[in-house]
Write a protein that holds these residues in place. Structure first.
Motif, PDB file in Angstrom:
ATOM      1  N   VAL A  63      90.774  34.508  77.693  1.00 48.25           N
ATOM      2  CA  VAL A  63      91.957  35.174  77.156  1.00 48.25           C
ATOM      3  C   VAL A  63      93.111  35.104  78.154  1.00 48.25           C
ATOM      4  CG1 VAL A  63      92.883  37.424  76.471  1.00 48.25           C
ATOM      5  CG2 VAL A  63      90.684  36.657  75.580  1.00 48.25           C
ATOM      6  N   THR A  64      92.828  35.315  79.420  1.00 41.32           N
ATOM      7  CA  THR A  64      93.879  35.249  80.450  1.00 41.32           C
ATOM      8  C   THR A  64      94.485  33.857  80.523  1.00 41.32           C
ATOM      9  OG1 THR A  64      92.730  36.940  81.726  1.00 41.32           O
ATOM     10  CG2 THR A  64      94.377  35.632  82.887  1.00 41.32           C
ATOM     11  N   ILE A  65      93.647  32.836  80.528  1.00 37.46           N
ATOM     12  CA  ILE A  65      94.137  31.463  80.622  1.00 37.46           C
ATOM     13  C   ILE A  65      94.951  31.098  79.386  1.00 37.46           C
ATOM     14  CG2 ILE A  65      93.434  29.039  80.692  1.00 37.46           C
ATOM     15  CD1 ILE A  65      91.028  29.995  82.411  1.00 37.46           C
ATOM     16  N   ILE A  66      94.472  31.456  78.208  1.00 39.67           N
ATOM     17  CA  ILE A  66      95.200  31.111  76.985  1.00 39.67           C
ATOM     18  C   ILE A  66      96.513  31.878  76.887  1.00 39.67           C
ATOM     19  CG2 ILE A  66      95.106  31.247  74.461  1.00 39.67           C
ATOM     20  CD1 ILE A  66      92.228  30.293  74.644  1.00 39.67           C
ATOM     21  N   LEU A  67      96.539  33.128  77.351  1.00 40.30           N
ATOM     22  CA  LEU A  67      97.809  33.868  77.389  1.00 40.30           C
ATOM     23  C   LEU A  67      98.807  33.212  78.349  1.00 40.30           C
ATOM     24  CD1 LEU A  67      96.750  37.617  77.245  1.00 40.30           C
ATOM     25  CD2 LEU A  67      98.086  36.348  75.567  1.00 40.30           C
ATOM     26  N   LEU A  68      98.331  32.794  79.513  1.00 37.94           N
ATOM     27  CA  LEU A  68      99.216  32.112  80.461  1.00 37.94           C
ATOM     28  C   LEU A  68      99.725  30.790  79.893  1.00 37.94           C
ATOM     29  CD1 LEU A  68      97.329  32.820  83.793  1.00 37.94           C
ATOM     30  CD2 LEU A  68      99.619  33.624  83.188  1.00 37.94           C
ATOM     31  N   LEU A  69      98.841  30.039  79.233  1.00 39.17           N
ATOM     32  CA  LEU A  69      99.249  28.778  78.627  1.00 39.17           C
ATOM     33  C   LEU A  69     100.251  29.000  77.489  1.00 39.17           C
ATOM     34  CD1 LEU A  69      95.837  26.900  78.517  1.00 39.17           C
ATOM     35  CD2 LEU A  69      97.824  26.290  79.901  1.00 39.17           C
ATOM     36  N   SER A  70     100.049  30.057  76.714  1.00 35.67           N
ATOM     37  CA  SER A  70     100.980  30.356  75.618  1.00 35.67           C
ATOM     38  C   SER A  70     102.335  30.786  76.154  1.00 35.67           C
ATOM     39  CB  SER A  70     100.400  31.456  74.729  1.00 35.67           C
ATOM     40  OG  SER A  70      99.192  31.040  74.159  1.00 35.67           O
ATOM     41  N   CYS A  71     102.339  31.604  77.197  1.00 37.52           N
ATOM     42  CA  CYS A  71     103.611  32.004  77.825  1.00 37.52           C
ATOM     43  C   CYS A  71     104.324  30.788  78.397  1.00 37.52           C
ATOM     44  CB  CYS A  71     103.365  33.041  78.913  1.00 37.52           C
ATOM     45  SG  CYS A  71     102.864  34.645  78.297  1.00 37.52           S
ATOM     46  N   ASP A  72     103.566  29.892  78.994  1.00 39.03           N
ATOM     47  CA  ASP A  72     104.140  28.671  79.533  1.00 39.03           C
ATOM     48  C   ASP A  72     104.746  27.824  78.418  1.00 39.03           C
ATOM     49  OD1 ASP A  72     104.512  26.380  81.415  1.00 39.03           O
ATOM     50  OD2 ASP A  72     103.015  25.502  80.072  1.00 39.03           O
ATOM     51  N   PHE A  73     104.021  27.642  77.324  1.00 33.80           N
ATOM     52  CA  PHE A  73     104.522  26.842  76.210  1.00 33.80           C
ATOM     53  C   PHE A  73     105.838  27.407  75.693  1.00 33.80           C
ATOM     54  CE2 PHE A  73     104.890  25.851  71.695  1.00 33.80           C
ATOM     55  CZ  PHE A  73     104.785  24.473  71.727  1.00 33.80           C
ATOM     56  N   TRP A  74     105.874  28.717  75.479  1.00 32.91           N
ATOM     57  CA  TRP A  74     107.085  29.343  74.953  1.00 32.91           C
ATOM     58  C   TRP A  74     108.236  29.224  75.950  1.00 32.91           C
ATOM     59  CZ3 TRP A  74     110.413  33.144  76.425  1.00 32.91           C
ATOM     60  CH2 TRP A  74     111.345  33.542  75.471  1.00 32.91           C
ATOM     61  N   ALA A  75     107.971  29.537  77.213  1.00 32.99           N
ATOM     62  CA  ALA A  75     109.039  29.520  78.220  1.00 32.99           C
ATOM     63  C   ALA A  75     109.609  28.119  78.413  1.00 32.99           C
ATOM     64  CB  ALA A  75     108.516  30.063  79.550  1.00 32.99           C
ATOM     65  N   VAL A  76     108.755  27.123  78.479  1.00 29.90           N
ATOM     66  CA  VAL A  76     109.230  25.754  78.694  1.00 29.90           C
ATOM     67  C   VAL A  76     109.969  25.251  77.463  1.00 29.90           C
ATOM     68  CG1 VAL A  76     108.481  23.367  79.061  1.00 29.90           C
ATOM     69  CG2 VAL A  76     107.495  25.195  80.421  1.00 29.90           C
ATOM     70  N   LYS A  77     109.423  25.498  76.295  1.00 29.53           N
ATOM     71  CA  LYS A  77     110.036  24.991  75.066  1.00 29.53           C
ATOM     72  C   LYS A  77     111.368  25.668  74.765  1.00 29.53           C
ATOM     73  CE  LYS A  77     109.143  24.557  70.154  1.00 29.53           C
ATOM     74  NZ  LYS A  77     110.326  25.303  69.825  1.00 29.53           N
ATOM     75  N   ASN A  78     111.456  26.957  74.973  1.00 31.35           N
ATOM     76  CA  ASN A  78     112.642  27.702  74.537  1.00 31.35           C
ATOM     77  C   ASN A  78     113.646  28.032  75.636  1.00 31.35           C
ATOM     78  OD1 ASN A  78     111.843  27.905  71.792  1.00 31.35           O
ATOM     79  ND2 ASN A  78     110.334  29.413  72.415  1.00 31.35           N
ATOM     80  N   VAL A  79     113.231  28.067  76.903  1.00 30.18           N
ATOM     81  CA  VAL A  79     114.142  28.530  77.942  1.00 30.18           C
ATOM     82  C   VAL A  79     114.356  27.480  79.026  1.00 30.18           C
ATOM     83  CG1 VAL A  79     114.565  30.317  79.665  1.00 30.18           C
ATOM     84  CG2 VAL A  79     113.466  30.923  77.520  1.00 30.18           C
ATOM     85  N   THR A  80     113.306  27.109  79.723  1.00 27.84           N
ATOM     86  CA  THR A  80     113.506  26.282  80.923  1.00 27.84           C
ATOM     87  C   THR A  80     113.983  24.871  80.602  1.00 27.84           C
ATOM     88  OG1 THR A  80     111.186  25.591  81.070  1.00 27.84           O
ATOM     89  CG2 THR A  80     111.808  27.601  82.223  1.00 27.84           C
ATOM     90  N   GLY A  81     113.546  24.295  79.504  1.00 30.53           N
ATOM     91  CA  GLY A  81     114.027  22.966  79.136  1.00 30.53           C
ATOM     92  C   GLY A  81     115.514  22.954  78.863  1.00 30.53           C
ATOM     93  N   ARG A  82     115.982  23.996  78.205  1.00 31.18           N
ATOM     94  CA  ARG A  82     117.409  24.097  77.882  1.00 31.18           C
ATOM     95  C   ARG A  82     118.235  24.323  79.138  1.00 31.18           C
ATOM     96  NH1 ARG A  82     120.640  28.450  76.906  1.00 31.18           N
ATOM     97  NH2 ARG A  82     118.875  29.858  76.914  1.00 31.18           N
TER      98      ARG A  82
END
Length: 194
Positions: A63-82
């Protein structure tokens, strides 16, 4: 014209105006975005590596790893890439139920250069390419060591981080170009030079 892929050269949330006014003293203009671009990715890898040492509960680790991966996916896709490289992608479904992939790139400024710094671009692409490769290595390791329960977690890492990598490569290269044809033409040119 293929209507399933659209590429637009647009201003991303009017970020160009704000960034052009800032001073160019620091090489990293978005330190918080740069930090979180790497934080979730590296944290997921570290938790995966140290999980069996820290706790005996597989479910808590998963659960911890999947939460970290999901936060990473969202942050990279919506914030850091832009913010870091001026690229953004998403999927949109129209009223007819057809899926459209949309890729956006920040407009070139009046001076002819993009606003993002070279240091941020290196951090972004290094993190974006290196971490999925690490998860692929973990996948082979879990497969060959017969740790089937960890294989599901590792596959999630490959899929989530690989999806971001694929989306940003399509943004950078251009959505209309076929990546395999580009690779083939590059290898053909290299062969002819030799």
């Amino acid at each position: 014209q293929d209507s399933s892929d659209d590429i637009e050269d647009v201003s991303l949330f009017d970020a160009d105006d704000d960034l052009s006014r800032r001073s160019k003293k620091s090489k990293i203009r978005h330190p918080v975005a740069s930090f979180f671009h790497l934080f979730f990715r590296v944290s997921a890898i570290v938790v995966y590596l140290l999980c069996e040492l820290l706790t005996s509960s597989f479910i808590a680790c998963m659960v911890t790893i999947i939460l970290l991966l999901s936060c990473d996916f969202w942050a990279v896709k919506n914030v850091t890439g832009r913010l870091m490289v001026g690229l953004r992608w998403w999927n949109q479904v129209d009223d007819d139920g057809r899926s459209h992939w949309i890729f956006e790139a920040r407009k070139v400024s009046a001076q002819g250069s993009r606003i993002s710094s070279e240091a941020e671009s290196r951090i972004f692409w290094l993190g974006l390419i290196t971490c999925p490769m690490i998860w692929v290595i973990f996948a082979f390791s879990a497969l060959f060591s017969f740790k089937v329960k960890w294989l599901a977690v590792v596959v999630m890492g490959v899929v989530l981080q690989g999806a971001n990598l694929y989306g940003y490569i399509r943004c950078k290269v251009g959505s209309r170009k076929n990546l395999t044809s580009m690779a083939t033409s590059y290898l053909g040119k290299q062969f002819l030079r030799q």
